[in-house]
Design an enzyme around this catalytic site. Structure first.
Site, mmCIF file in Angstrom:
data_model
loop_
_atom_site.group_PDB
_atom_site.id
_atom_site.type_symbol
_atom_site.label_atom_id
_atom_site.label_comp_id
_atom_site.label_asym_id
_atom_site.label_seq_id
_atom_site.Cartn_x
_atom_site.Cartn_y
_atom_site.Cartn_z
ATOM 1 N N SER A 104 0.886 -1.300 0.037
ATOM 2 C CA SER A 104 0.035 0.069 -0.076
ATOM 3 C C SER A 104 0.911 1.341 -0.013
ATOM 4 O O SER A 104 1.618 1.548 -0.798
ATOM 5 C CB SER A 104 -1.032 0.081 1.292
ATOM 6 O OG SER A 104 -1.817 0.992 1.357
ATOM 7 N N ASP A 241 -2.620 5.969 -3.526
ATOM 8 C CA ASP A 241 -1.281 5.315 -2.710
ATOM 9 C C ASP A 241 -0.881 4.271 -3.758
ATOM 10 O O ASP A 241 -1.394 4.068 -4.763
ATOM 11 C CB ASP A 241 -1.673 4.828 -1.178
ATOM 12 C CG ASP A 241 -2.697 3.840 -1.289
ATOM 13 O OD1 ASP A 241 -3.392 3.802 -2.351
ATOM 14 O OD2 ASP A 241 -2.683 3.253 -0.350
ATOM 15 N N ASP A 243 -1.226 1.287 -3.748
ATOM 16 C CA ASP A 243 -2.208 -0.069 -4.395
ATOM 17 C C ASP A 243 -3.629 0.589 -4.874
ATOM 18 O O ASP A 243 -4.358 0.036 -4.979
ATOM 19 C CB ASP A 243 -2.265 -1.199 -3.572
ATOM 20 C CG ASP A 243 -2.964 -0.759 -2.026
ATOM 21 O OD1 ASP A 243 -2.898 0.385 -1.789
ATOM 22 O OD2 ASP A 243 -3.581 -1.913 -1.498
ATOM 23 N N ASP A 245 -6.144 1.817 -3.132
ATOM 24 C CA ASP A 245 -7.147 1.680 -2.100
ATOM 25 C C ASP A 245 -7.399 3.095 -1.559
ATOM 26 O O ASP A 245 -8.400 3.212 -0.954
ATOM 27 C CB ASP A 245 -6.995 0.557 -1.557
ATOM 28 C CG ASP A 245 -6.095 0.548 -0.314
ATOM 29 O OD1 ASP A 245 -5.438 1.556 -0.214
ATOM 30 O OD2 ASP A 245 -6.092 -0.357 0.664
#
Length: 448
Positions: A104, A241, A243, A245
């Protein structure tokens, strides 16, 4: 060692704590636990595996795929896609397991393994505990046609982008948007989605090389996004960010619009449209006090959970609610996704701007943020944060000093070796002073 799974999967230094061997063993154990729980009953199991662009994701992907296939699970490699894309594709492709390799917002040397069950849902704590308990146990390996088959899937990107576009109620024609992709998993999906919706898109930090993910960019470093919005005369800036999410925003003047403000804007719009289930939004205890005050004024109920988007999700599912999230930018729109989705949240935020004709700064004015200071105290024993008498006494003293005019929250991170101190107060100066004092007590009392 403590629990291996944190609030968002298993995370650590790639090839340090998180080795290829551990990734393989986790995948085998996950296949066994899910299989014995009945998830694979009556059919040959399949899994989808995605990753962010980190260099370590290449060898960790190979380990996860080997573990799953060795356990008799057929595997589709999705390549580089956001975490919410893997969740969505786990559901839409009818897969029994989804696996995402990402840390992340963490720095590039870290990585993580996150599992989704059938339907694209994060695993319950109890299932994660079973997986952890069964690591490296002896098992009967399938042979011959019993081993899993592995192939690459090229259609996932298009299916995910199409899903995002179809979910948005109003086109974005006329909006000029800067998107910071964090040199991460959304480097293609975020710009492509917004362009198909009609926005003029300037993409920055959209050239991942495996080493530059989250490197002074993305949702944890908004300086370059702010500068780009001003430079290009954009209406808004969006930051993801590694990833994707998460979603944070910057208005046309360069002011940050955080997850609380995004949630407030979406909540008001969804209430007007009749899509805000039970006129309720779910947030964590770290949500700014100004958010709760604004929602009270708008006739919207607020539920609070402990920190972690998984706990927000649990409360939403239990109450059959449609909107929730975190100040950090995890936004959950359960009418359209099974987990937090930064690109989805950005598209719906921009759609609200387009349909109202209002600027982001105008919309964000629905709430006034209370001065809030957060400090991450590193190199301490976070396991003692909830029990050390000196720390507990300092927290109690700070809370008494602020009374009803502010809040103090101290908690160990679920994904990093830090203790987080958060203080809200009537003035920034008081919040900073109280937070500094408390952080100093934590640093000295919990020193390793």
């Amino acid at each position: 060692m403590g629990r291996l799974f944190g609030t968002d999967g298993v995370r650590g230094l790639a090839n340090g704590e998180l080795t290829a061997e551990l990734a393989l063993d986790l995948s085998v154990a996950a296949a066994h636990v899910l299989g014995e729980a009945g998830a694979f009953e009556g059919h040959r199991p399949t899994a989808v595996v995605g990753r962010d662009p980190r260099a370590s994701g290449e060898f960790l992907e190979a380990a996860v795929v080997a573990g799953l296939a060795g356990a008799g699970v057929d595997v589709l490699r999705l390549g580089v896609l956001p975490t919410p894309a893997v969740a969505h594709l786990t559901d839409s492709m009818g897969a029994d397991v989804g696996v995402m390799l990402s840390a992340s917002h963490n720095p590039m040397p870290d990585n993580g393994v996150k599992f989704f069950s059938r339907g694209g849902h994060k695993l319950d704590d109890a299932i994660e505990d079973l997986i952890e308990a069964r690591l490296r146990e002896p098992w009967q390996r399938p042979t011959g046609p019993g081993v899993g088959r592995v192939r690459d899937d090229q259609a996932g990107f298009e299916a995910y982008v199409a899903h995002l576009v179809e979910s948005v109620p109003h086109r974005l024609d006329g909006l000029r948007v800067v998107v910071d992709c964090a040199n991460g998993a959304a480097y293609r999906t975020a710009p492509e989605t917004l362009r198909r919706l009609g926005a003029t898109v300037i993409a920055i930090h959209a050239e991942p090389d495996g080493l530059n993910i989250n490197d002074h960019c993305g949702s944890t470093h908004l300086e370059s996004l702010t500068a780009a919005v001003i430079e290009h005369g954009a209406d808004v800036g969006i930051a993801h960010d590694g990833d994707a999410d998460r979603c944070l925003a910057v208005d046309r003047h360069g002011n940050v619009v955080d997850g609380d403000q995004i949630l407030a804007i979406l909540a008001v719009g969804m209430k007007e449209a009749g899509t805000l289930a039970n006129d309720t939004v779910v947030v964590t205890v770290l949500s700014n006090l100004g958010f709760s005050l604004a929602m009270q004024r708008e006739g919207i109920k607020v539920e609070q959970t402990k920190v972690g988007d998984r706990y927000v999700l649990e409360a939403m599912k239990a109450g059959k609610l449609t909107l929730g999230g975190e100040q950090s930018g995890h936004i959950l729109l359960l009418d359209h996704a099974t987990t937090g989705d930064g690109v989805l949240a950005a598209a719906h935020l921009l759609s609200r701007m387009a349909v109202t004709g209002r600027s982001l700064d105008d919309l964000a004015g629905v709430m006034t943020r209370m001065p809030q200071v957060q400090i991450n105290v590193r190199n301490v024993d976070k396991a003692r944060a909830d029990a050390d008498p000196t720390v507990l006494a300092a927290v109690q003293s700070a809370a008494e000093e602020l009374g009803e005019t502010g809040r103090v929250i101290l908690r160990p991170s679920g994904t990093e070796p830090v203790v987080r101190v958060m203080v809200e107060a009537p003035t920034f100066e008081q919040a900073q002073l109280v937070a500094d004092d408390l952080a100093s007590v934590v640093e000295h009392s919990l020193a390793l």
